[in-house]
Design a protein around this motif. Structure first.
Motif, mmCIF file in Angstrom:
data_model
loop_
_atom_site.group_PDB
_atom_site.id
_atom_site.type_symbol
_atom_site.label_atom_id
_atom_site.label_comp_id
_atom_site.label_asym_id
_atom_site.label_seq_id
_atom_site.Cartn_x
_atom_site.Cartn_y
_atom_site.Cartn_z
ATOM 1 N N LEU A 1 0.745 -1.046 0.018
ATOM 2 C CA LEU A 1 -0.278 0.002 -0.196
ATOM 3 C C LEU A 1 0.740 1.398 -0.036
ATOM 4 O O LEU A 1 0.518 2.138 -0.741
ATOM 5 N N VAL A 2 1.875 1.186 0.707
ATOM 6 C CA VAL A 2 2.814 2.473 0.784
ATOM 7 C C VAL A 2 3.386 2.754 -0.522
ATOM 8 O O VAL A 2 3.479 3.815 -1.059
ATOM 9 N N THR A 3 3.978 1.802 -1.230
ATOM 10 C CA THR A 3 4.495 1.955 -2.755
ATOM 11 C C THR A 3 3.461 2.236 -3.675
ATOM 12 O O THR A 3 3.747 2.986 -4.802
ATOM 13 N N ASP A 4 2.406 1.583 -3.555
ATOM 14 C CA ASP A 4 1.162 2.045 -4.502
ATOM 15 C C ASP A 4 0.888 3.154 -4.261
ATOM 16 O O ASP A 4 0.386 3.820 -5.174
ATOM 17 N N ALA A 5 0.672 3.837 -3.129
ATOM 18 C CA ALA A 5 0.096 5.215 -2.912
ATOM 19 C C ALA A 5 1.146 6.419 -3.040
ATOM 20 O O ALA A 5 0.792 7.424 -3.341
ATOM 21 N N LEU A 6 2.185 6.085 -2.624
ATOM 22 C CA LEU A 6 3.274 6.908 -2.943
ATOM 23 C C LEU A 6 4.360 6.722 -3.898
ATOM 24 O O LEU A 6 4.792 5.649 -4.310
ATOM 25 N N PRO A 7 5.051 8.088 -4.502
ATOM 26 C CA PRO A 7 5.930 7.768 -5.426
ATOM 27 C C PRO A 7 7.292 7.386 -4.739
ATOM 28 O O PRO A 7 8.218 8.101 -4.931
ATOM 29 N N ILE A 8 7.503 6.209 -4.281
ATOM 30 C CA ILE A 8 8.767 5.638 -3.404
ATOM 31 C C ILE A 8 8.843 4.111 -3.566
ATOM 32 O O ILE A 8 7.700 3.460 -3.610
ATOM 33 N N ASP A 9 9.961 3.896 -3.715
ATOM 34 C CA ASP A 9 10.090 2.324 -3.777
ATOM 35 C C ASP A 9 10.370 1.783 -2.385
ATOM 36 O O ASP A 9 10.720 2.315 -1.382
ATOM 37 N N LYS A 10 10.435 0.337 -2.078
ATOM 38 C CA LYS A 10 10.630 -0.345 -0.734
ATOM 39 C C LYS A 10 11.855 0.299 -0.302
ATOM 40 O O LYS A 10 12.225 0.337 0.988
ATOM 41 N N ASP A 11 12.939 -0.038 -1.051
ATOM 42 C CA ASP A 11 14.219 0.502 -0.687
ATOM 43 C C ASP A 11 14.430 1.794 0.072
ATOM 44 O O ASP A 11 14.996 2.025 1.040
ATOM 45 N N ALA A 12 13.751 2.838 -0.576
ATOM 46 C CA ALA A 12 13.663 3.986 -0.247
ATOM 47 C C ALA A 12 13.162 4.186 1.219
ATOM 48 O O ALA A 12 13.389 4.782 2.286
ATOM 49 N N VAL A 13 12.094 3.361 1.462
ATOM 50 C CA VAL A 13 11.274 3.464 2.655
ATOM 51 C C VAL A 13 12.285 2.793 3.666
ATOM 52 O O VAL A 13 12.324 3.257 4.902
ATOM 53 N N VAL A 14 12.917 1.686 3.357
ATOM 54 C CA VAL A 14 13.712 1.057 4.454
ATOM 55 C C VAL A 14 14.834 1.989 4.723
ATOM 56 O O VAL A 14 15.271 1.971 5.963
ATOM 57 N N VAL A 15 15.444 2.565 3.712
ATOM 58 C CA VAL A 15 16.436 3.781 4.145
ATOM 59 C C VAL A 15 16.020 4.714 5.119
ATOM 60 O O VAL A 15 16.756 5.197 6.006
ATOM 61 N N ALA A 16 15.061 5.182 4.813
ATOM 62 C CA ALA A 16 14.277 6.628 5.475
ATOM 63 C C ALA A 16 14.076 6.109 6.972
ATOM 64 O O ALA A 16 14.492 6.705 7.946
ATOM 65 N N SER A 17 13.397 5.013 6.880
ATOM 66 C CA SER A 17 13.323 4.323 8.254
ATOM 67 C C SER A 17 14.418 3.955 9.118
ATOM 68 O O SER A 17 14.611 4.156 10.370
#
Length: 126
Positions: A35-51
């Motif tokens: 849902l995160v990557t479907d709703a936002l212009p971001i990939d899973k790796d970027a979410v992992v790096v940011a978190s």
């Protein structure tokens, strides 16, 4: 006791954050809900790096900003709540990561998140 618990939590957060950035990036991607990557212009790796960066900052802040520990504890507790949907996604989508390769293990892990919330709040209160 609370000081030790807070420092242990801080060390754990920094360690977890570094693992997001280096050796466990692929493992953490299993916890990012689609849902995160479907709703936002971001990939899973970027979410992992940011978190991971947030975890490092929060862990460090627990140690270097002692006068703000109550506020940081509340922010950390909110962070644990915010990432909980990732744990749910891992369980419901049966994604194996971190040795959680059975439904029972993935479900059992869900019960540890509230403990982290309590730990963050308890260890940062006077």
């Amino acid at each position: 006791m609370k000081t030790f618990a807070r420092w242990l939590l801080a060390g754990g957060m920094v360690f977890a954050g570094l693992s997001h950035l280096f050796w466990a990036r692929r493992e953490f991607q299993a916890q990012v809900p689609d849902l995160v990557t479907d709703a936002l212009p971001i990939d899973k790796d970027a979410v992992v790096v940011a978190s991971g960066a947030v975890e490092i900052m929060l862990g460090a802040a627990l140690v270097v900003l002692p006068k703000e520990r109550r506020r940081i504890g509340a922010i950390l507790a909110a962070f644990f709540v915010a990432v909980f949907p990732g744990n749910i996604a891992q369980a419901t989508q049966k994604r194996a990561a971190f040795g959680l390769d059975s439904d029972g293990a993935r479900i059992a892990r869900l019960f540890f998140q509230p403990l982290l919330v309590c730990w963050a709040l308890w260890s940062t209160r006077d």
